[in-house]
Design an enzyme around this catalytic site. Structure first.
Site, PDB file in Angstrom:
ATOM      1  N   ALA A  87      10.218 -67.401  70.320  1.00 52.30           N
ATOM      2  CA  ALA A  87       9.935 -68.899  69.986  1.00 52.30           C
ATOM      3  C   ALA A  87       8.740 -68.664  68.996  1.00 52.30           C
ATOM      4  CB  ALA A  87      10.333 -69.978  71.071  1.00 52.30           C
ATOM      5  N   THR A  88       7.841 -67.998  69.731  1.00 53.41           N
ATOM      6  CA  THR A  88       6.252 -67.939  68.808  1.00 53.41           C
ATOM      7  C   THR A  88       6.745 -67.309  67.532  1.00 53.41           C
ATOM      8  OG1 THR A  88       5.244 -67.685  71.040  1.00 53.41           O
ATOM      9  CG2 THR A  88       4.087 -66.953  69.052  1.00 53.41           C
ATOM     10  N   ASN A 167       7.081 -78.716  76.954  1.00 52.78           N
ATOM     11  CA  ASN A 167       6.946 -77.690  77.907  1.00 52.78           C
ATOM     12  C   ASN A 167       6.205 -78.161  79.234  1.00 52.78           C
ATOM     13  OD1 ASN A 167       5.472 -77.170  75.414  1.00 52.78           O
ATOM     14  ND2 ASN A 167       3.992 -76.017  76.753  1.00 52.78           N
ATOM     15  N   SER A 215      14.360 -69.486  72.495  1.00 48.92           N
ATOM     16  CA  SER A 215      14.041 -68.286  73.026  1.00 48.92           C
ATOM     17  C   SER A 215      14.965 -68.156  74.189  1.00 48.92           C
ATOM     18  CB  SER A 215      12.527 -68.644  73.428  1.00 48.92           C
ATOM     19  OG  SER A 215      12.017 -67.239  73.970  1.00 48.92           O
ATOM     20  N   ALA A 216      15.305 -66.918  74.250  1.00 49.96           N
ATOM     21  CA  ALA A 216      16.293 -66.448  75.333  1.00 49.96           C
ATOM     22  C   ALA A 216      15.713 -66.608  76.670  1.00 49.96           C
ATOM     23  CB  ALA A 216      16.515 -65.044  75.186  1.00 49.96           C
ATOM     24  N   HIS A 217      14.122 -66.218  76.957  1.00 47.67           N
ATOM     25  CA  HIS A 217      13.872 -66.284  78.277  1.00 47.67           C
ATOM     26  C   HIS A 217      13.410 -67.561  79.065  1.00 47.67           C
ATOM     27  CE1 HIS A 217       9.456 -66.873  78.113  1.00 47.67           C
ATOM     28  NE2 HIS A 217       9.384 -66.653  76.629  1.00 47.67           N
ATOM     29  N   THR A 256      14.388 -53.807  63.058  1.00 54.23           N
ATOM     30  CA  THR A 256      15.446 -53.289  63.936  1.00 54.23           C
ATOM     31  C   THR A 256      15.778 -54.440  64.924  1.00 54.23           C
ATOM     32  OG1 THR A 256      15.011 -51.033  63.583  1.00 54.23           O
ATOM     33  CG2 THR A 256      16.653 -51.694  65.356  1.00 54.23           C
ATOM     34  N   CYS A 343      -7.249 -72.030  81.525  1.00 54.77           N
ATOM     35  CA  CYS A 343      -8.411 -71.255  81.473  1.00 54.77           C
ATOM     36  C   CYS A 343      -8.669 -70.944  80.013  1.00 54.77           C
ATOM     37  CB  CYS A 343      -7.966 -69.843  82.124  1.00 54.77           C
ATOM     38  SG  CYS A 343      -8.289 -70.126  83.852  1.00 54.77           S
TER      39      CYS A 343
HETATM   40  C1  LIG Z   1       7.793 -70.760  75.933  1.00 54.31           C
HETATM   41  C2  LIG Z   1       7.506 -71.640  74.409  1.00 54.31           C
HETATM   42  C3  LIG Z   1       7.289 -71.000  73.332  1.00 54.31           C
HETATM   43  C4  LIG Z   1       7.088 -69.497  73.208  1.00 54.31           C
HETATM   44  O1  LIG Z   1       8.385 -68.897  73.321  1.00 54.31           O
HETATM   45  P1  LIG Z   1       8.218 -67.257  73.470  1.00 54.31           P
HETATM   46  O2  LIG Z   1       9.777 -66.876  73.137  1.00 54.31           O
HETATM   47  O3  LIG Z   1       7.754 -66.837  74.630  1.00 54.31           O
HETATM   48  O4  LIG Z   1       7.265 -66.659  72.309  1.00 54.31           O
HETATM   49  C5  LIG Z   1       7.327 -71.890  72.407  1.00 54.31           C
HETATM   50  N1  LIG Z   1       7.557 -73.092  72.388  1.00 54.31           N
HETATM   51  C6  LIG Z   1       7.594 -73.832  73.708  1.00 54.31           C
HETATM   52  C7  LIG Z   1       7.895 -75.202  73.759  1.00 54.31           C
HETATM   53  C8  LIG Z   1       7.904 -72.895  74.568  1.00 54.31           C
HETATM   54  O5  LIG Z   1       8.018 -73.614  75.888  1.00 54.31           O
END
Ligand SMILES: *Cc1c(COP(=O)(O)O)cnc(C)c1O
Length: 419
Positions: A87-88, A167, A215-217, A256, A343
């Protein structure tokens, strides 16, 4: 070389209960996702861009299926899904790509102070390149004010970027209403929906969202793979690629494709589509049990952010007169969660999201974010209630401020001396 074995450490590891309540940081990968991914590391090693042999075709087919699974979850066309590393990257591509592509229309971008750093820091970078950015403040419940938002639109505004769900607090923004305002003024609407996709119904087209990062994770898939939804009709949106190379992903993102990761992302999307409603109901019951348990056991506990428009699995709570980082130390061998302190360099800064909601530094520092997930149990929740209650009581018993509060001293009347 002799390896010393610390039996005590092993015993500790075996018997220590470890509860994971930090699902907004990342979710465990669902075992069904891992199983779907495995063949794409060795048995099917192809590059999805290799058009000249069956290994490439197999990889391409697998990516196509995943693209469909993801598109189906969000009610999109599969051609509207651009794979990224997360997502970044999707946030960066959306904002920087739109700024470059639509520079003739204008240079003004609207966002909010509580956005993720991937959005805020992309905006900061664009400011250096000539963009003008309006950072909307949010109300004490964490939501943007629609009248203020509409008033911020200028003839030069090209895109408005407001996240679907936050988040840190789980607060859900009035996405449909914002989509209507953007449509009325003919500006693009970008939303970081990383915390919402896969957990609540999310459909960009029905909500007037033209670009959407996820984002998948954060939805039980693997780390290092994500997507940007880019609307293909009404309007057809284009973003300038930020990565130059082979012209993959319809020219918007070269590189890729991470085939195993994408296969896992697709499987995670399919599971989410089928199980989201059931998961959300179960997890929200556990969240409510957690909040109630802590509120019943402890005084001076506050829940941060709007409680009605909120993700089902998140609660952000402040434990007054207790410092969150210190509190976490009382149990963080057993319970994983996040505090409202970040931090930055050497100092401990209060979370900018909580400060934007109007919390004082003390309440922001005394907050904990609990984010539950598919693999948590009621037992986990009860263990957390018990450990956190003990931790808060322990910290408060040691605290002169708590003692003064209990003695009825008006803490605001005290002049603190800096040393
Ligand atoms: C975790 C998160 C991201 C970043 O996602 P990544 O896949 O870790 O780069 C961006 N936006 C929000 C709101 C998130 O919670």
């Amino acid at each position: 070389m002799q390896i010393e074995i610390c039996y005590l450490c092993i015993i500790k590891l075996l018997v220590l209960k470890k509860v994971y309540l930090d699902n907004n940081a990342t979710t465990p990968c669902d075992p069904r996702v891992v199983e779907a991914m495995l063949p794409y590391f060795y048995e099917h090693p192809g590059n999805a861009a290799s058009r000249s042999h069956p290994f490439g075709w197999e990889a391409e087919d697998a990516v196509d299926i995943a693209r469909q699974q993801i598109a189906e979850l969000i009610g999109a066309d599969e051609k509207e899904i651009i794979f990224t590393s997360g997502a970044t990257e999707a946030d960066n591509l959306a904002l920087k790509g739109v700024f470059e592509m639509y520079s003739r229309k204008g240079n003004h971008i609207i966002t909010a102070t509580t956005e993720h750093k991937a959005v805020l820091d992309s905006c900061k970078k664009l400011e250096k390149l000539g963009a003008e950015i309006t950072y909307l403040e949010v109300g004490s419940d964490g939501r943007v004010d629609l009248a203020t938002l509409e008033a911020a639109i200028r003839p030069t505004t090209i895109v408005l970027s407001i996240m679907w769900a936050n988040n840190e607090t789980g607060v859900i923004q009035p996405i449909k209403e914002i989509g209507d305002i953007c449509a009325k003024h003919g500006i693009l609407f970008m939303s970081d929906a990383t915390q919402a996709v896969g957990k609540i119904p999310v459909n960009p087209r029905e909500n007037g969202v033209h670009l959407m990062a996820f984002s998948a994770h954060k939805m039980y898939g693997p780390k290092g793979v994500g997507a940007l939804y880019v609307s293909r009709k009404d309007p057809r949106v284009k973003v300038t690629a930020q990565m130059d190379g082979g012209g993959h992903e319809r020219g918007m993102r070269s590189g890729t494709l991470n085939v195993p990761g994408i296969v896992g992302f697709g499987k995670a999307a399919e599971i989410a589509r089928l199980e989201m409603a059931k998961d959300a109901e179960r997890v929200s019951k556990m969240r409510d049990r957690l909040e109630l348990g802590l509120k019943n056991a402890l005084e001076e506990v506050y829940i941060n952010g709007n409680r009605e428009h909120r993700m089902p699995h998140v609660t952000n709570m402040s434990f007054k007169h207790v410092e969150g980082e210190g509190l976490m130390m009382t149990f963080n061998q057993n319970i994983a969660l996040s505090s409202g302190s970040a931090c930055t360099s050497a100092s401990l800064e209060p979370s900018y999201v909580l400060v934007a909601l109007g919390l004082g530094d003390d309440l922001a520092h005394s907050s904990l974010r609990f984010s539950l997930g598919r693999f948590n149990t009621e037992e986990d929740v009860d263990f957390a209630i018990k450990s956190i209650t003990e931790g808060v009581n322990h910290m408060r018993n040691l605290s002169p401020i708590w003692e003064m509060y209990k003695d009825g001293v008006d803490l605001n009347s005290i002049q603190w001396e800096a040393h």
